[in-house]
Design a protein around this motif. Structure first.
Motif, PDB file in Angstrom:
ATOM      1  N   HIS A 209     -23.229  71.185  82.245  1.00 22.81           N
ATOM      2  CA  HIS A 209     -22.466  71.309  81.000  1.00 22.81           C
ATOM      3  C   HIS A 209     -21.122  70.605  81.122  1.00 22.81           C
ATOM      4  O   HIS A 209     -20.476  70.669  82.164  1.00 22.81           O
ATOM      5  N   GLN A 210     -20.699  69.969  80.030  1.00 17.95           N
ATOM      6  CA  GLN A 210     -19.404  69.304  80.011  1.00 17.95           C
ATOM      7  C   GLN A 210     -18.446  70.077  79.107  1.00 17.95           C
ATOM      8  O   GLN A 210     -18.827  70.530  78.032  1.00 17.95           O
ATOM      9  N   VAL A 211     -17.203  70.232  79.585  1.00 18.04           N
ATOM     10  CA  VAL A 211     -16.137  70.872  78.814  1.00 18.04           C
ATOM     11  C   VAL A 211     -14.930  69.932  78.816  1.00 18.04           C
ATOM     12  O   VAL A 211     -14.942  68.906  79.496  1.00 18.04           O
ATOM     13  N   ASP A 212     -13.890  70.300  78.074  1.00 20.53           N
ATOM     14  CA  ASP A 212     -12.752  69.396  77.897  1.00 20.53           C
ATOM     15  C   ASP A 212     -11.792  69.326  79.077  1.00 20.53           C
ATOM     16  O   ASP A 212     -11.227  68.270  79.351  1.00 20.53           O
ATOM     17  N   THR A 213     -11.570  70.454  79.749  1.00 20.09           N
ATOM     18  CA  THR A 213     -10.552  70.487  80.806  1.00 20.09           C
ATOM     19  C   THR A 213     -11.074  71.214  82.049  1.00 20.09           C
ATOM     20  O   THR A 213     -12.030  71.984  81.977  1.00 20.09           O
ATOM     21  N   VAL A 214     -10.387  71.008  83.171  1.00 21.51           N
ATOM     22  CA  VAL A 214     -10.744  71.705  84.405  1.00 21.51           C
ATOM     23  C   VAL A 214     -10.532  73.213  84.234  1.00 21.51           C
ATOM     24  O   VAL A 214     -11.305  74.019  84.744  1.00 21.51           O
ATOM     25  N   GLU A 215      -9.474  73.592  83.498  1.00 16.24           N
ATOM     26  CA  GLU A 215      -9.212  75.012  83.256  1.00 16.24           C
ATOM     27  C   GLU A 215     -10.365  75.656  82.499  1.00 16.24           C
ATOM     28  O   GLU A 215     -10.761  76.780  82.783  1.00 16.24           O
ATOM     29  N   LYS A 216     -10.931  74.922  81.537  1.00 16.44           N
ATOM     30  CA  LYS A 216     -12.072  75.439  80.757  1.00 16.44           C
ATOM     31  C   LYS A 216     -13.309  75.564  81.655  1.00 16.44           C
ATOM     32  O   LYS A 216     -14.074  76.527  81.532  1.00 16.44           O
ATOM     33  N   ALA A 217     -13.494  74.628  82.571  1.00 17.65           N
ATOM     34  CA  ALA A 217     -14.631  74.691  83.495  1.00 17.65           C
ATOM     35  C   ALA A 217     -14.524  75.929  84.386  1.00 17.65           C
ATOM     36  O   ALA A 217     -15.516  76.632  84.615  1.00 17.65           O
ATOM     37  N   VAL A 218     -13.323  76.225  84.864  1.00 15.46           N
ATOM     38  CA  VAL A 218     -13.106  77.413  85.700  1.00 15.46           C
ATOM     39  C   VAL A 218     -13.305  78.677  84.872  1.00 15.46           C
ATOM     40  O   VAL A 218     -13.936  79.640  85.314  1.00 15.46           O
ATOM     41  N   GLU A 219     -12.784  78.669  83.641  1.00 22.39           N
ATOM     42  CA  GLU A 219     -12.932  79.826  82.739  1.00 22.39           C
ATOM     43  C   GLU A 219     -14.406  80.114  82.439  1.00 22.39           C
ATOM     44  O   GLU A 219     -14.844  81.266  82.462  1.00 22.39           O
ATOM     45  N   LYS A 220     -15.185  79.072  82.165  1.00 21.05           N
ATOM     46  CA  LYS A 220     -16.614  79.251  81.873  1.00 21.05           C
ATOM     47  C   LYS A 220     -17.356  79.779  83.109  1.00 21.05           C
ATOM     48  O   LYS A 220     -18.255  80.604  82.993  1.00 21.05           O
ATOM     49  N   TYR A 221     -16.976  79.306  84.289  1.00 19.07           N
ATOM     50  CA  TYR A 221     -17.585  79.804  85.525  1.00 19.07           C
ATOM     51  C   TYR A 221     -17.292  81.293  85.682  1.00 19.07           C
ATOM     52  O   TYR A 221     -18.177  82.082  86.010  1.00 19.07           O
ATOM     53  N   ARG A 222     -16.039  81.682  85.421  1.00 18.65           N
ATOM     54  CA  ARG A 222     -15.657  83.092  85.505  1.00 18.65           C
ATOM     55  C   ARG A 222     -16.492  83.939  84.526  1.00 18.65           C
ATOM     56  O   ARG A 222     -16.969  85.009  84.872  1.00 18.65           O
ATOM     57  N   GLU A 223     -16.673  83.441  83.316  1.00 17.09           N
ATOM     58  CA  GLU A 223     -17.490  84.151  82.318  1.00 17.09           C
ATOM     59  C   GLU A 223     -18.919  84.329  82.820  1.00 17.09           C
ATOM     60  O   GLU A 223     -19.490  85.415  82.713  1.00 17.09           O
ATOM     61  N   ASP A 224     -19.500  83.260  83.340  1.00 13.02           N
ATOM     62  CA  ASP A 224     -20.873  83.344  83.858  1.00 13.02           C
ATOM     63  C   ASP A 224     -20.972  84.343  85.006  1.00 13.02           C
ATOM     64  O   ASP A 224     -21.913  85.126  85.088  1.00 13.02           O
ATOM     65  N   LEU A 225     -19.999  84.325  85.889  1.00  8.81           N
ATOM     66  CA  LEU A 225     -19.985  85.243  87.024  1.00  8.81           C
ATOM     67  C   LEU A 225     -19.825  86.686  86.548  1.00  8.81           C
ATOM     68  O   LEU A 225     -20.548  87.577  86.987  1.00  8.81           O
ATOM     69  N   THR A 226     -18.914  86.899  85.615  1.00  5.13           N
ATOM     70  CA  THR A 226     -18.648  88.235  85.077  1.00  5.13           C
ATOM     71  C   THR A 226     -19.873  88.818  84.369  1.00  5.13           C
ATOM     72  O   THR A 226     -20.151  90.012  84.480  1.00  5.13           O
ATOM     73  N   HIS A 227     -20.595  87.982  83.656  1.00  3.93           N
ATOM     74  CA  HIS A 227     -21.744  88.450  82.873  1.00  3.93           C
ATOM     75  C   HIS A 227     -23.075  88.339  83.628  1.00  3.93           C
ATOM     76  O   HIS A 227     -24.138  88.507  83.028  1.00  3.93           O
ATOM     77  N   GLY A 228     -23.017  88.064  84.926  1.00  2.00           N
ATOM     78  CA  GLY A 228     -24.224  88.044  85.744  1.00  2.00           C
ATOM     79  C   GLY A 228     -25.156  86.885  85.464  1.00  2.00           C
ATOM     80  O   GLY A 228     -26.353  86.975  85.729  1.00  2.00           O
ATOM     81  N   ARG A 229     -24.639  85.780  84.935  1.00  2.00           N
ATOM     82  CA  ARG A 229     -25.494  84.631  84.619  1.00  2.00           C
ATOM     83  C   ARG A 229     -25.684  83.690  85.804  1.00  2.00           C
ATOM     84  O   ARG A 229     -26.420  82.721  85.716  1.00  2.00           O
ATOM     85  N   LEU A 230     -25.008  83.973  86.905  1.00  2.00           N
ATOM     86  CA  LEU A 230     -25.195  83.176  88.123  1.00  2.00           C
ATOM     87  C   LEU A 230     -26.107  83.965  89.053  1.00  2.00           C
ATOM     88  O   LEU A 230     -25.954  85.161  89.221  1.00  2.00           O
ATOM     89  N   ASP A 231     -27.038  83.285  89.658  1.00  2.00           N
ATOM     90  CA  ASP A 231     -28.037  83.952  90.500  1.00  2.00           C
ATOM     91  C   ASP A 231     -27.528  84.072  91.933  1.00  2.00           C
ATOM     92  O   ASP A 231     -27.977  83.359  92.825  1.00  2.00           O
ATOM     93  N   LEU A 232     -26.569  84.993  92.138  1.00  2.00           N
ATOM     94  CA  LEU A 232     -26.005  85.209  93.469  1.00  2.00           C
ATOM     95  C   LEU A 232     -26.388  86.607  93.954  1.00  2.00           C
ATOM     96  O   LEU A 232     -26.071  87.603  93.314  1.00  2.00           O
ATOM     97  N   SER A 233     -27.063  86.649  95.083  1.00  2.00           N
ATOM     98  CA  SER A 233     -27.516  87.925  95.650  1.00  2.00           C
ATOM     99  C   SER A 233     -26.427  88.534  96.533  1.00  2.00           C
ATOM    100  O   SER A 233     -25.414  87.890  96.843  1.00  2.00           O
ATOM    101  N   ASP A 234     -26.642  89.754  96.978  1.00  2.00           N
ATOM    102  CA  ASP A 234     -25.722  90.400  97.919  1.00  2.00           C
ATOM    103  C   ASP A 234     -25.605  89.577  99.202  1.00  2.00           C
ATOM    104  O   ASP A 234     -24.529  89.486  99.789  1.00  2.00           O
ATOM    105  N   GLN A 235     -26.703  88.974  99.631  1.00  2.00           N
ATOM    106  CA  GLN A 235     -26.681  88.126 100.833  1.00  2.00           C
ATOM    107  C   GLN A 235     -25.831  86.876 100.616  1.00  2.00           C
ATOM    108  O   GLN A 235     -25.132  86.441 101.528  1.00  2.00           O
ATOM    109  N   ASP A 236     -25.904  86.315  99.413  1.00  2.00           N
ATOM    110  CA  ASP A 236     -25.085  85.141  99.094  1.00  2.00           C
ATOM    111  C   ASP A 236     -23.602  85.485  99.183  1.00  2.00           C
ATOM    112  O   ASP A 236     -22.811  84.728  99.733  1.00  2.00           O
TER     113      ASP A 236
END
Length: 132
Positions: free
Chosen positions: A62-89
């Motif tokens: 996905h493309q966004v306008d700024t680096v800050e927006k890219a970090v913000e979107k990553y935080r949203e995905d992490l917060t809402h469980g949209r990233l597939d990261l296990s306890d081991q990860d």
């Protein structure tokens, strides 16, 4: 120092060492001082940020306008469980420095640095707070 009257006391030095030097950091992949034990979290790893502000060839989905927006979107995905990261990860990251391309060479990033310039800062923040 609040504990003593010395200007350069050990209390302040210990606080600095504990809260700055001993914190995990995000290093640039090209930095010659990057610790050998640091873990790469860029693309295409499972930790990689699927968002980018870059306009040229990239592995981001996905493309966004700024680096800050890219970090913000990553935080949203992490917060809402949209990233597939296990306890081991998460366990693999805990206690380790991280490597990405975003950190300036010679200036590794801490989680509390503002503005946040790398998704690795978000990962460190989650690890430090015990959010996972």
């Amino acid at each position: 120092c609040t504990n003593c009257s010395l200007k350069a006391c050990m209390h302040e030095r210990r606080y600095y060492l504990k809260n700055t030097l001993m914190q995990n950091k995000v290093w640039n992949k090209r930095d010659p001082n990057c610790p050998v034990s640091a873990i790469y979290i860029g693309r295409p790893t499972k930790y990689g940020n699927p968002y980018t502000h870059l306009k040229y060839k990239t592995l981001a989905k996905h493309q966004v306008d700024t680096v800050e927006k890219a970090v913000e979107k990553y935080r949203e995905d992490l917060t809402h469980g949209r990233l597939d990261l296990s306890d081991q990860d998460w366990a693999l990251l805990r206690g380790n420095d991280l490597i990405c391309w975003c950190a300036p060479i010679g200036e590794p990033l801490l989680s509390q640095d503002k503005p946040q310039r790398c998704h690795g800062q978000v990962l460190l923040e989650y690890l430090e707070r015990g959010c996972i």
